[in-house]
Design a protein around this motif. Structure first.
Motif, PDB file in Angstrom:
ATOM      1  N   PHE A  22      16.475 -84.044  10.846  1.00 16.92           N
ATOM      2  CA  PHE A  22      17.827 -83.509  11.618  1.00 16.92           C
ATOM      3  C   PHE A  22      17.574 -83.439  13.260  1.00 16.92           C
ATOM      4  O   PHE A  22      18.300 -84.026  13.805  1.00 16.92           O
ATOM      5  N   GLU A  25      17.093 -87.237  14.671  1.00 15.10           N
ATOM      6  CA  GLU A  25      18.367 -88.030  14.530  1.00 15.10           C
ATOM      7  C   GLU A  25      19.493 -87.324  15.739  1.00 15.10           C
ATOM      8  O   GLU A  25      19.940 -88.309  16.203  1.00 15.10           O
ATOM      9  N   ASN A 173      23.403 -82.147   7.979  1.00 19.19           N
ATOM     10  CA  ASN A 173      23.073 -83.537   8.231  1.00 19.19           C
ATOM     11  C   ASN A 173      23.861 -84.768   7.861  1.00 19.19           C
ATOM     12  O   ASN A 173      24.897 -84.556   7.167  1.00 19.19           O
ATOM     13  N   GLY A 174      23.497 -85.784   8.642  1.00 14.99           N
ATOM     14  CA  GLY A 174      24.040 -87.002   8.472  1.00 14.99           C
ATOM     15  C   GLY A 174      23.179 -87.772   7.396  1.00 14.99           C
ATOM     16  O   GLY A 174      22.440 -87.304   6.444  1.00 14.99           O
ATOM     17  N   TRP A 344      25.096 -89.283  11.102  1.00 17.88           N
ATOM     18  CA  TRP A 344      24.576 -88.353  12.390  1.00 17.88           C
ATOM     19  C   TRP A 344      25.121 -88.516  13.554  1.00 17.88           C
ATOM     20  O   TRP A 344      25.186 -87.611  14.358  1.00 17.88           O
ATOM     21  N   SER A 347      27.613 -85.650  13.275  1.00 18.32           N
ATOM     22  CA  SER A 347      26.813 -84.339  13.420  1.00 18.32           C
ATOM     23  C   SER A 347      26.497 -84.173  14.939  1.00 18.32           C
ATOM     24  O   SER A 347      26.315 -83.038  15.473  1.00 18.32           O
TER      25      SER A 347
END
Length: 375
Positions: A22, A25, A173-174, A344, A347
């Protein structure tokens, strides 16, 4: 902006997990967008103290516990440098508001509430210290600061179990997986378990279930992918039909997951369940317990099954057996559709909105609708 991501480990640390994915990214995307980004973290044996990766400047120092005072000292010396600090809580946060300027934006990022897990990993007295730091001390330290939770479950746990009062924004999260190539689902029933091998993941429950499952499906195969402190103990008791692969390169991991009929998570609780979305992106539904995080990542009847928490290996075996009888291509289609809703990039947009003082939903309305729907 000049932004410091403060995280217990980096993604190349031997004990790295979803929290590190997390942070990395999002850090690399903010650097790509033109922000100056530092990743301040622990230093594992063999790692460089300083380096630059994809435009992100790494500063590594300290080990499991010493990283906390060393990072605070590092920030104190540079307290006038940063516009924002992402203070990632891995059980306990770094308490960076104590050392940065008042006008520096500090956002506490919480993956999941650890109160019930401290006792699994630590002796009683140290677990009590952990709960005190995670609860009253954190609540006071971040009382005037915005926070980020990775799922509605985490937000609810922060409110109810930690007594968190300030604003909490959801930044999930992605998901990204390597292309597995031309891989078809296995002809024989196959399960996969993906994640770090630590006590609260309870991989032993899956191993306990295998003998019962193979009584009715003797050709059943199970792949366990991951590494961690429980690996040696689990490897010593592997039942027939189970292969513990340890760490695998991303493409090899994707190929094994794509062959599976089901992904299984016996975890005691997660912030989100990154492995669930990784499996879903490859068309593989998940059997998990109805616990924090996993109840957000799994959509019962569409992308998997949720079992009552508290079941033992026998209960898990019954749940898996029922899922093996039901699973079909419809689940694969729904899994991919669900995973496609997360990226991501989106996010990172949501996190940047929090740093800029905007509501995250302003730039990611589809994700906002998901959060509202889940509540």
């Amino acid at each position: 902006m000049k932004i410091a991501f403060v995280n217990w480990r980096d993604p190349w640390h031997p004990q790295a997990g979803g929290a590190e994915t997390f942070a990395w990214e999002l850090a690399r995307r903010l650097a790509r967008a033109g922000h100056q980004v530092w990743f301040v973290t622990a230093r594992a044996p063999g790692q460089r103290g300083k380096e630059v990766v994809e435009g992100v400047r790494f500063a590594r120092m300290g080990a499991t516990f010493t990283v906390y005072p060393l990072v605070l000292a590092w920030l104190l010396v540079r307290r006038g440098r940063f516009d924002a600090v992402l203070d990632c809580q891995n059980g306990i946060p770094f308490f960076t508001p104590w050392v940065v300027r008042r006008r520096t934006k500090v956002v506490c990022v919480v993956h999941h509430v650890h109160d019930r897990q401290f006792g699994v990993h630590l002796p009683g007295w140290l677990a009590a210290v952990g709960r005190f730091l995670e609860g009253p001390v954190s609540r006071w330290s971040y009382r005037r600061r915005p926070s980020v939770a990775v799922s509605p479950s985490t937000e609810l746990a922060m409110r109810e179990r930690l007594g968190w009062k300030g604003p909490i924004h959801i930044v999930p999260n992605g998901v990204s997986v390597a292309d597995p190539g031309d891989v078809a689902r296995s002809a024989e029933p196959r399960l996969v378990c993906l994640g770090r091998l630590v006590a609260h993941k309870r991989v032993h429950l899956l191993l306990d279930a295998v003998a019962e499952l193979r009584r009715h499906r003797p050709d059943l195969q199970v792949d366990v992918i991951g590494r961690g402190p429980e690996e040696e103990r689990l490897r010593a008791r592997l039942p027939e039909g189970v292969t513990l692969h340890g760490y695998l390169p991303e493409r090899d991991k994707s190929r094994l997951v794509a062959r599976a009929w089901l992904h299984v998570s016996a975890s005691q609780g997660e912030g989100w369940g990154l492995s669930v979305l990784e499996a879903a992106a490859l068309g593989v539904p998940t059997v998990a317990f109805d616990v924090d995080g996993l109840r957000d990542a799994v959509r019962p009847g569409e992308t998997g099954w949720l079992l009552p928490e508290g079941a033992d290996g026998t209960g898990l075996a019954k749940g898996i057996a029922g899922a093996l009888d039901e699973v079909d291509e419809t689940y694969s289609v729904k899994c991919r559709e669900w995973a496609d809703r997360f990226s991501w990039d989106r996010s990172a947009e949501r996190l940047l909105a929090v740093l800029e003082g905007r509501a995250p939903g302003e730039r990611s309305s589809d994700l906002g609708e998901w959060a509202g729907e889940e509540r």
